[in-house]
Design an enzyme around this catalytic site. Sequence first.
Site, mmCIF file in Angstrom:
data_model
loop_
_atom_site.group_PDB
_atom_site.id
_atom_site.type_symbol
_atom_site.label_atom_id
_atom_site.label_comp_id
_atom_site.label_asym_id
_atom_site.label_seq_id
_atom_site.Cartn_x
_atom_site.Cartn_y
_atom_site.Cartn_z
ATOM 1 N N LYS A 53 0.831 -1.206 0.000
ATOM 2 C CA LYS A 53 0.000 0.000 0.000
ATOM 3 C C LYS A 53 0.869 1.261 0.000
ATOM 4 O O LYS A 53 0.630 2.189 -0.773
ATOM 5 C CB LYS A 53 -0.941 -0.013 1.218
ATOM 6 C CG LYS A 53 -2.051 -1.053 1.105
ATOM 7 C CD LYS A 53 -2.852 -1.237 2.403
ATOM 8 C CE LYS A 53 -3.908 -2.320 2.230
ATOM 9 N NZ LYS A 53 -4.699 -2.587 3.451
ATOM 10 N N GLN A 97 -4.752 -1.481 9.759
ATOM 11 C CA GLN A 97 -4.630 -2.777 9.092
ATOM 12 C C GLN A 97 -5.202 -3.872 9.989
ATOM 13 O O GLN A 97 -4.891 -3.947 11.180
ATOM 14 C CB GLN A 97 -3.155 -3.058 8.760
ATOM 15 C CG GLN A 97 -2.914 -4.293 7.912
ATOM 16 C CD GLN A 97 -3.537 -4.196 6.517
ATOM 17 O OE1 GLN A 97 -3.630 -3.127 5.936
ATOM 18 N NE2 GLN A 97 -3.972 -5.326 5.984
ATOM 19 N N ASP A 120 -10.943 3.257 4.293
ATOM 20 C CA ASP A 120 -11.272 1.834 4.170
ATOM 21 C C ASP A 120 -12.789 1.631 4.121
ATOM 22 O O ASP A 120 -13.261 0.543 3.799
ATOM 23 C CB ASP A 120 -10.721 1.050 5.378
ATOM 24 C CG ASP A 120 -9.542 0.155 5.016
ATOM 25 O OD1 ASP A 120 -9.387 -0.173 3.821
ATOM 26 O OD2 ASP A 120 -8.799 -0.226 5.937
HETATM 27 N N1 GUN Z 1 -7.044 -6.744 6.099
HETATM 28 C C1 GUN Z 1 -7.422 -7.434 5.004
HETATM 29 N N2 GUN Z 1 -7.989 -6.616 4.105
HETATM 30 C C2 GUN Z 1 -7.953 -5.374 4.629
HETATM 31 C C3 GUN Z 1 -8.388 -4.107 4.160
HETATM 32 O O1 GUN Z 1 -8.936 -3.941 3.060
HETATM 33 N N3 GUN Z 1 -8.166 -3.072 5.009
HETATM 34 C C4 GUN Z 1 -7.586 -3.228 6.219
HETATM 35 N N4 GUN Z 1 -7.434 -2.161 6.986
HETATM 36 N N5 GUN Z 1 -7.179 -4.395 6.688
HETATM 37 C C5 GUN Z 1 -7.371 -5.454 5.890
#
Ligand code: GUN
Length: 300
Positions: A53, A97, A120
């Site tokens: 990311k 996350q 998110d």
């Molecule tokens: N863990 C797995 N997928 C995601 C996501 O799209 N966002 C976040 N913050 N954690 C995740």
Amino acid sequence: MTAQVIDGRAVAQAVRIELRERTRRLRARGIVPGLAVLIVGDDPASAVYVRQKTRACEEVGVHAEVHAFPADVAQAVVVQRIRELNDDPRIHGMIVQLPLPAHLEIRPILESIAVAKDVDGFHLYNVGALVIGHGDSVFPPCTPYGVMRLLEHAGIAIEGQNAVVVGASNIVGKPMGLMLLQRGATVSICHIKTRDLAQFTVLADILVVAAGCPNLIRPDMVKPGAVVIDVGINRLPDGRVVGDVDFASVKDKAGFITPVPGGVGPMTVAMLIRNTVRAAERVAGSIEPDEVEEALSGEP
Ligand code: GUN
């Protein structure tokens, strides 16, 4: 029949090129879009995702910073950092996350993120806006939004289709079902307690699989010519990364299929940057339309 393979890497690259240009325009006005990523503990998969990311942000010109905490961090410490980031004008978007260690309560942490920075789309407000089809005002969750973008790119009609989602998580399955419903699909969401999964999946014109179970979907579970979207990312003991769909055999039955890796994964990252750029555009008072926007509009 051999399915057409939907190349998520190529579509994500096209999205990133568009976002680089939008970021350039913001920067020319003195606004650098900024993303903060909070990560707790040392889960190796999470560390990989966070690196992907932040690297992709930098490539597009978006500032990205990681706030890492030890696995035993207190809830109040995480919430305090989120409050500081809520007030930080350099930060336009913020994510925590997931998963988090068991001692942390996810909901109060996610609800302490300012709605306007919740890129998110996990805050209750943004979830509620998705439920009532308030497409424009929300940050759509990145993975299902990325799937919608892939379906659009492949020219797949959604209205009136039977869509089956396998997996009912808050991150993928539930919002995926809502987005498909919003576009006029007849949606079934299957999950771990579903009896006879195949009975549902064989009816799917569009099958989205997000179960976290390697090779769960075999050809006998797929309608001939179906669109099969594989959200799974599973690392096998031998180190190979596979999805939830047995790609090698299902590709001979499906009409369209996404590979793993190189399908949905790159789209998740691209949509996170898209939400962050959009958050910055909102602050700048100049939201630009993007191709992805239509994915949430339209009533069933
Ligand atoms: N863990 C797995 N997928 C995601 C996501 O799209 N966002 C976040 N913050 N954690 C995740």
